[in-house]
Write an enzyme that holds these catalytic residues in place. Structure first.
Site, PDB file in Angstrom:
ATOM      1  N   CYS A  46      -6.238  28.408  18.551  1.00 16.52           N
ATOM      2  CA  CYS A  46      -7.127  27.721  17.616  1.00 16.52           C
ATOM      3  C   CYS A  46      -7.047  26.149  18.353  1.00 16.52           C
ATOM      4  O   CYS A  46      -6.122  25.526  18.698  1.00 16.52           O
ATOM      5  CB  CYS A  46      -6.662  27.590  16.064  1.00 16.52           C
ATOM      6  SG  CYS A  46      -7.709  26.338  15.113  1.00 16.52           S
ATOM      7  N   CYS A  49      -5.325  23.678  15.698  1.00 20.79           N
ATOM      8  CA  CYS A  49      -3.810  23.564  15.243  1.00 20.79           C
ATOM      9  C   CYS A  49      -3.020  24.348  16.075  1.00 20.79           C
ATOM     10  O   CYS A  49      -1.569  24.541  16.087  1.00 20.79           O
ATOM     11  CB  CYS A  49      -3.661  24.320  13.898  1.00 20.79           C
ATOM     12  SG  CYS A  49      -3.767  26.172  13.874  1.00 20.79           S
ATOM     13  N   CYS A  95      -9.657  30.309  11.444  1.00 17.65           N
ATOM     14  CA  CYS A  95      -8.225  30.311  11.781  1.00 17.65           C
ATOM     15  C   CYS A  95      -7.389  30.604  10.510  1.00 17.65           C
ATOM     16  O   CYS A  95      -7.823  29.822   9.449  1.00 17.65           O
ATOM     17  CB  CYS A  95      -7.733  28.859  12.333  1.00 17.65           C
ATOM     18  SG  CYS A  95      -6.187  29.025  12.729  1.00 17.65           S
ATOM     19  N   CYS A  98      -5.331  27.017   9.787  1.00 16.81           N
ATOM     20  CA  CYS A  98      -5.678  25.594   9.497  1.00 16.81           C
ATOM     21  C   CYS A  98      -7.460  25.851   8.869  1.00 16.81           C
ATOM     22  O   CYS A  98      -7.725  24.860   8.450  1.00 16.81           O
ATOM     23  CB  CYS A  98      -5.994  24.675  10.648  1.00 16.81           C
ATOM     24  SG  CYS A  98      -7.119  25.012  12.021  1.00 16.81           S
ATOM     25  N   CYS A 118     -16.721  37.679  17.887  1.00 19.04           N
ATOM     26  CA  CYS A 118     -17.560  36.690  18.862  1.00 19.04           C
ATOM     27  C   CYS A 118     -17.006  35.311  18.441  1.00 19.04           C
ATOM     28  O   CYS A 118     -17.449  34.968  17.187  1.00 19.04           O
ATOM     29  CB  CYS A 118     -19.180  36.919  18.246  1.00 19.04           C
ATOM     30  SG  CYS A 118     -20.364  36.164  19.025  1.00 19.04           S
TER      31      CYS A 118
END
EC number: 1.8.4.12
Length: 137
Positions: A46, A49, A95, A98, A118
């Protein structure tokens, strides 16, 4: 385990497209993302984070214009949310650490899962297995 970052500081460092995608649930233009054609071995995190989300072994070329994966790194990596925007039903992926918007998951992917995650490049940070180089999307 996700690297602990100050969320406010990290979000302030985002580019306009990264902020649009991760914080406002936007979508980058197809075929425009930095990580679409990345073939290196490594981990996709991510961007916000640094939570590990996908590994390169699960990435495939779906032809859709965004990086595609057939499975997340683990069950806790991703959060799934029903999305009824644009007069259709899709499953949004965020995510798991976060809550940053990543993209959507569809049931038209390859085996072994039949799923296609995707993902907007702008929501990812790639870490190369060989040299540790980081490439933000």
């Amino acid at each position: 385990m996700a690297k602990e970052l100050n969320p406010t500081e990290n979000i302030e460092k985002l580019t306009d497209i990264q902020r649009h995608v991760t914080q406002l649930r936007g979508t980058e233009a197809p075929f425009s993302g930095k990580l679409l054609h990345n073939k290196r071995e490594g981990v996709y995190q991510c961007l916000c984070c640094h939570q590990p989300l996908f590994i390169s072994e699960s990435k495939f070329d779906s032809g859709c214009g965004w990086p595609s994966f057939y499975q997340p790194l683990d069950a806790e990596s991703i959060r799934y949310i029903d999305d009824y925007s644009h007069n259709m039903h899709r499953v949004e992926i965020r995510c798991g650490h976060c809550d940053a918007h990543l993209g959507h998951v569809f049931s038209d992917g390859p085996q072994p899962t039949g799923e296609r995650y995707c993902v907007n490049s702008a929501s990812l940070n790639f870490v190369d297995d060989q040299n540790g180089e980081q490439i933000p999307g």
